[in-house]
Design an enzyme around this catalytic site. Structure first.
Site, short mmCIF file in Angstrom:
data_model
loop_
_atom_site.label_atom_id
_atom_site.label_comp_id
_atom_site.label_asym_id
_atom_site.label_seq_id
_atom_site.Cartn_x
_atom_site.Cartn_y
_atom_site.Cartn_z
N HIS A 134 -3.80 -5.71 1.00
CA HIS A 134 -3.27 -5.98 2.34
C HIS A 134 -3.38 -7.45 2.73
CE1 HIS A 134 -2.55 -1.83 3.43
NE2 HIS A 134 -3.72 -1.53 2.91
N GLU B 144 -1.66 -8.89 4.77
CA GLU B 144 -1.38 -8.99 6.22
C GLU B 144 -2.66 -8.90 7.05
OE1 GLU B 144 -0.87 -6.35 4.38
OE2 GLU B 144 -0.95 -4.47 5.50
N CYS C 282 0.84 -1.20 0.00
CA CYS C 282 0.00 0.00 0.00
C CYS C 282 0.88 1.25 0.00
CB CYS C 282 -0.97 -0.05 1.18
SG CYS C 282 -2.39 1.04 0.99
#
Lengths: 234, 736
Positions: A207, A209, A87
């Site tokens: 994302h 994560e 990002c």
């Protein structure tokens, strides 16, 4: 694997990234403040996490690309070190010219926070080795400036040298650059992530994560991290 | 000195500042002399409706605020409750209505920023944002501008600071045409032994200013929020503050870093009325005096007067009282985060606030009477107009057509267009994102604890019957938390009403609080923080003014000891779909009545608080022991809308059986009887047996499975069709 997460003023997904890394390595990654001028000794992986460094008031990532720590990161990358930018981290890597291209405002000119599907374009890299080529995985995205753009020459070079890491696609793997349902931010060639020439620097907008735990809705993002651990431990 | 300051202070000026003749008389008697310009400014903002709660205070006191799990109730910057394992949830909701009409983006953004500061100032890391938004008629051309700006503002601020926006509610009604409501809620988590309060202590201790520099923005914002709008409202744009979420993010991190030390004696954000209210409240609560030298205040404009600095509402600023030997330690932390840090004064034993600027004393006011003699009004009330009784009902469209219209109507259509602009996953702890469950579920990092969060109010019920509406708002918040399996703990309230000087509005206010209090007591669901926003009126060119619908928005918080037990709307195949709670088929004030017959008639549905509690406790127990696999409370639109929402939330369809006999189909399917839940269980018969034992009405609606929603008529609406109809409204309104 010794991972170091770089924190700039305005970084806000460093904790998410730390949780994801801790989940696969069993220990907390080092947090590195932007004013440092060296990475912790023995760092295997540098991660630039998401957020709004310096508020993104200038071009996203433009200020952070000149932070003191970036010199150390350039050195690290030049010596073949592994760098992941997610990002805002991806935006910083393009501003620092560690990756080609740039990220414009999303085509619809609105922030987009939703799940998307990414297709893995090659699996012979430390970032993608735990997927098969062509695998499709779900991941959250949350950005206002994720519309990937590069010159025609650069795009051709990326395609010819297989440096596209991930593309936005339908759940069944179908790609349609012109369909905002499938390519939500309008990226050229539906590019969601790219590699450096040596395949050791990877930037991506979504994302993974934030999808590493069934409790949060799935583990679709986890192969990125387990793959990195396996590749970088030995 | 500016021209403003040289103006003589008199009753006429006091009136311009929003003080009545009587209030100005009290100022004179407290001061024993004519106040200075700056002193008058301080009195006028501290005694504004916004800061003093002068019309509402007497009634707010009647709300229940205590429970064994309440650590701090109203009176602090936010409410604090025990969530177990030595941790506390700290939360509050606050309005930013008036600025959001004038300048929607900044109004909404600074609303989010302000409520975040109220929470982290107490030592909590903010973990979730929610909101409650009310807009005007979608056909009013202003509405689109305001929705666009407010949604961008909420997202622009929350996304940048990195606090997930996980829930909220939106209504449309023409009564909000000239006065939208933007109510923002923040929830944070702190260790119970590290909660920071605002009462200053320690004569001689330094008073520290940190954060953004002070400019001329937002001067007299609190006074603006305490008056009605007229046609010149847009000319008030200079009184709207401008937010900087990047500085807020730095401020959060710097304050939390400082809070990990023992340097802080007291801390408060500079919210409404800025430096005035923070310094007056901190010193006042601590029973000390405070001396400030404004020469040391970080300023971003030249030539600001004491008056301007004291009344500025520049954002992202905090006031801190430090232990005397910790100034340099604190300064180093704020230097690291590149934030301004200035010692601007110290605490005294005078009991006065003394403001110096360029060597002159600009204000010297005794704090005790400034607080104690703040006006309190018991304004006259009048009963509100009763709604028209309902006409006998003839269903002109049938169940299937009505369902399609309801799930596509502005109040029930998918909010995905809105919440997809809010980062809901940052932090990595969001277990149920917007739309996935009746309350958002956020895990507390490094624990198994989950927080269940919701905002609720049904303004059309409140207009028809304010007392019932107030109670219903509390009950619905309790129900939404219960429907995830969480134990409801406490609420924050955001009471949005019209002008208290209109007796019927004041009547609505008093009634709504009475209803809220009843529900809070019956459900052990105390009020721990809140905010009142009055004068939500739009004045027409002809001089008449229209009040908003009474809107006592409730922000509810519940806790799950084990977040993995939470359930959402998504049902698996092969479950019995059961309805718990009594159905009488009440269509008064229902969405069906409004959308299908164009009527806003009748009494809202009854609310039996004993049944509410019985049904909810029954459902919660069965979620926690794994019997109930999916759950959705029955709210706007009734049972059929609830089932359709469950189908749209997951993969499984649903096949419905016949409605309750002896009841008209539209009354059964679309009536809005309260205290009900649609649940999915493996064995409906076993559930029915348990329900009988618990005294909870229970009936089978159907079974999950198939590809869409199959009605008793045998007609199946595909999931694709439901989703298409449901998701049409916002893009059509906004992206054209």
């Amino acid at each position: 694997m010794k991972a170091a997460i770089v924190v700039f003023p305005g970084t806000n997904r460093e904790r998410d990234m730390a949780i994801a890394l801790r989940g696969v390595t069993g220990h907390a990654p080092a947090m590195v403040w932007h004013r440092e001028d060296a990475l912790p000794a023995g760092t295997d992986l540098v991660v630039l996490p998401g957020g709004f460094s310096y508020g993104d008031y200038l071009r996203c990532g433009a200020m952070a690309a000149h932070a003191p720590i970036m010199a150390a990161i350039r050195d690290f990358a030049a010596k073949g070190g592994h760098v992941l930018g997610v990002c805002n981290g991806f935006q910083i890597l393009t501003e620092a010219q560690l990756l080609p291209g740039a990220l414009l405002r999303n085509a619809a000119l609105r922030f987009l926070s939703q799940d998307c599907f990414l297709r893995v374009e090659r699996n012979d890299t430390p970032f993608t080795r735990h997927w098969a080529k062509g695998d499709v995985f779900r991941t959250p995205m949350a950005h206002g400036d994720g519309n990937y753009i590069a010159s025609a020459d650069t795009i051709r070079m990326l395609e010819d040298t297989d440096r596209v890491a991930f593309r936005y696609v339908a759940e069944d793997g179908r790609m349609d650059e012109g369909d905002p349902q499938l390519n939500p931010n309008g990226s050229m060639h539906a590019i969601a992530g790219v590699f450096s020439e040596n395949l050791r620097v990877c930037g991506m907008m979504p994302h993974p994560e934030d999808l590493v735990d069934p409790l949060m809705g799935g583990e679709d993002g986890k192969p990125l991290f387990t793959g990195l651990v396996e590749a970088l431990v030995g | 000195m500016s021209a403003k300051v040289s103006r003589p202070v008199d009753e006429a000026l006091a009136r311009e500042f929003g003080l009545t003749a009587e209030e100005y008389g009290n100022v004179l008697s407290i001061m024993g002399r004519t106040p200075t310009f700056t002193e008058l400014g301080i009195f006028s903002v501290m005694w504004s409706e916004h800061c003093s709660y002068k019309s509402s205070r007497a009634f707010l006191k009647t709300l229940p605020t205590k429970a064994p799990w309440v650590i701090h109730g109203p009176g602090e910057n936010a409410g604090v409750v025990d969530i177990g394992q030595g941790l506390a949830a700290i939360f509050k909701m606050e309005s930013h209505n008036h600025p959001s009409f004038i300048e929607p983006y900044q109004g909404a953004a600074t609303g989010v920023g302000g409520i975040l500061r109220d929470v982290f100032t107490m030592g909590a890391r903010p973990v979730a944002n929610l909101n409650a938004l009310r807009f005007g008629d979608p056909n009013n051309p202003q509405t689109r501008r305001i929705v666009d700006g407010v949604v961008r503002g909420v997202g622009g601020y929350g996304n940048c600071v990195g606090v997930p926006t996980v829930g909220g509610e939106i209504n449309f009604h023409p009564a909000y045409d000239g006065n939208p409501l933007v109510n923002a809620m923040t929830v944070g988590v702190a260790r119970q032994d590290r909660i920071f309060l605002s009462a200053a202590a320690g004569v001689g201790n330094p008073v520290i200013y940190v954060g953004s520099r002070t400019g001329r923005d937002g001067i007299h914002g609190a006074t603006m929020s305490s008056s009605e709008f007229d046609e010149d409202a847009l000319a008030k744009r200079p009184t709207v503050q401008v937010g900087d979420p990047f500085v807020e993010k730095l401020l959060i991190e710097a304050c939390l870093e400082l809070m990990a030390t023992d340097a802080i004696v007291a801390i408060q954000d500079m919210g409404a009325a800025g430096l005035t209210s923070s310094s007056v409240e901190m010193a006042g609560k601590g029973g000390v005096g405070i001396d400030l030298d404004l020469d040391h205040v970080p300023q971003r404009e030249r030539g600001m007067t004491a008056y301007e600095m004291m009344l500025s509402e520049s954002q992202e600023r905090m006031l801190i009282v430090l232990r005397p030997d910790r100034t340099e330690q604190a300064r180093a932390i704020f230097d690291k985060w590149e934030l301004d840090f200035a010692v601007i004064g110290h605490l005294t034993d005078t009991g006065n606030i003394v403001i110096r600027h360029r060597g002159e004393v600009e204000a010297d006011i005794p704090l005790a009477p400034l607080a104690d003699q703040a006006p309190v009004y018991h304004r006259p009330t009048a009963p509100a107009l009763k709604p028209q009784p309902m006409e006998p009902i003839i269903d002109p469209v049938g169940v299937e057509q009505a369902l399609i219209r309801l799930i596509g109507c502005p109040d029930l259509a998918s909010r995905a267009w809105v919440y997809n602009q809010y980062d809901s996953t940052v932090g990595g702890q969001t277990v149920r994102r917007p739309g996935a469950a009746d309350a958002a579920i956020v895990k507390v990092e490094d624990t198994e604890i989950g927080l269940a969060l919701t905002t609720d109010c049904t303004p059309r019920y409140c207009r028809a019957n304010a007392k019932l509406g107030g109670a219903q708002a509390v009950a619905e918040a309790w129900r939404n938390i219960t429907a995830t399996g969480a134990r409801p703990l406490a609420v924050t309230d955001n009471l949005n009403f019209g002008s208290p000087e209109k007796p019927e509005v004041m009547g609505q206010f008093v009634d709504a609080i009475a209803g809220m209090g009843e529900a809070c007591r019956a459900l052990d669901f105390p009020v721990v923080s809140g905010n009142v926003s009055l004068y939500n009126e739009t004045r027409a060119p002809d001089g008449t003014s229209q009040s908003i619908l009474p809107t006592p928005a409730i922000g509810g918080l519940g806790v799950l000891e084990d977040v993995r037990t939470a359930v959402g709307l998504e049902m698996p195949d092969g479950c019995d779909i059961m309805l718990l709670g009594e159905t009488k088929g009440q269509l008064g004030q229902s969405i069906w009545l409004r959308e299908i017959l164009g009527a806003q008639d009748g009494e809202p549905p009854e609310l039996d608080l004993a049944a509410e509690r019985r049904n909810g406790d029954f459902v919660r127990g069965l979620i926690q022991n794994g019997t109930i696999i999916a759950c959705h409370d029955v709210a706007d639109g009734g049972v059929l809308v609830a089932v359709a929402e469950m189908v749209m939330a997951g993969q499984a369809g649903c096949v419905l059986g016949a409605p309750q006999s002896g009841m008209r189909p539209e009354a059964f399917w679309f009536g809005e009887d309260q205290s009900r839940y649609v649940v999915a269980v493996r064995d409906g018969q076993a559930l029915a047996t348990l329900a009988v034992q618990a005294g909870v009405p229970c009936r089978k609606l159907g079974r999950s499975g198939g590809q869409g929603l199959t009605l008793p008529s045998g007609s199946t609406i595909s999931k694709a069709r439901l989703l298409a109809v449901h998701s049409e409204f916002f893009p059509r309104l906004m992206d054209r």
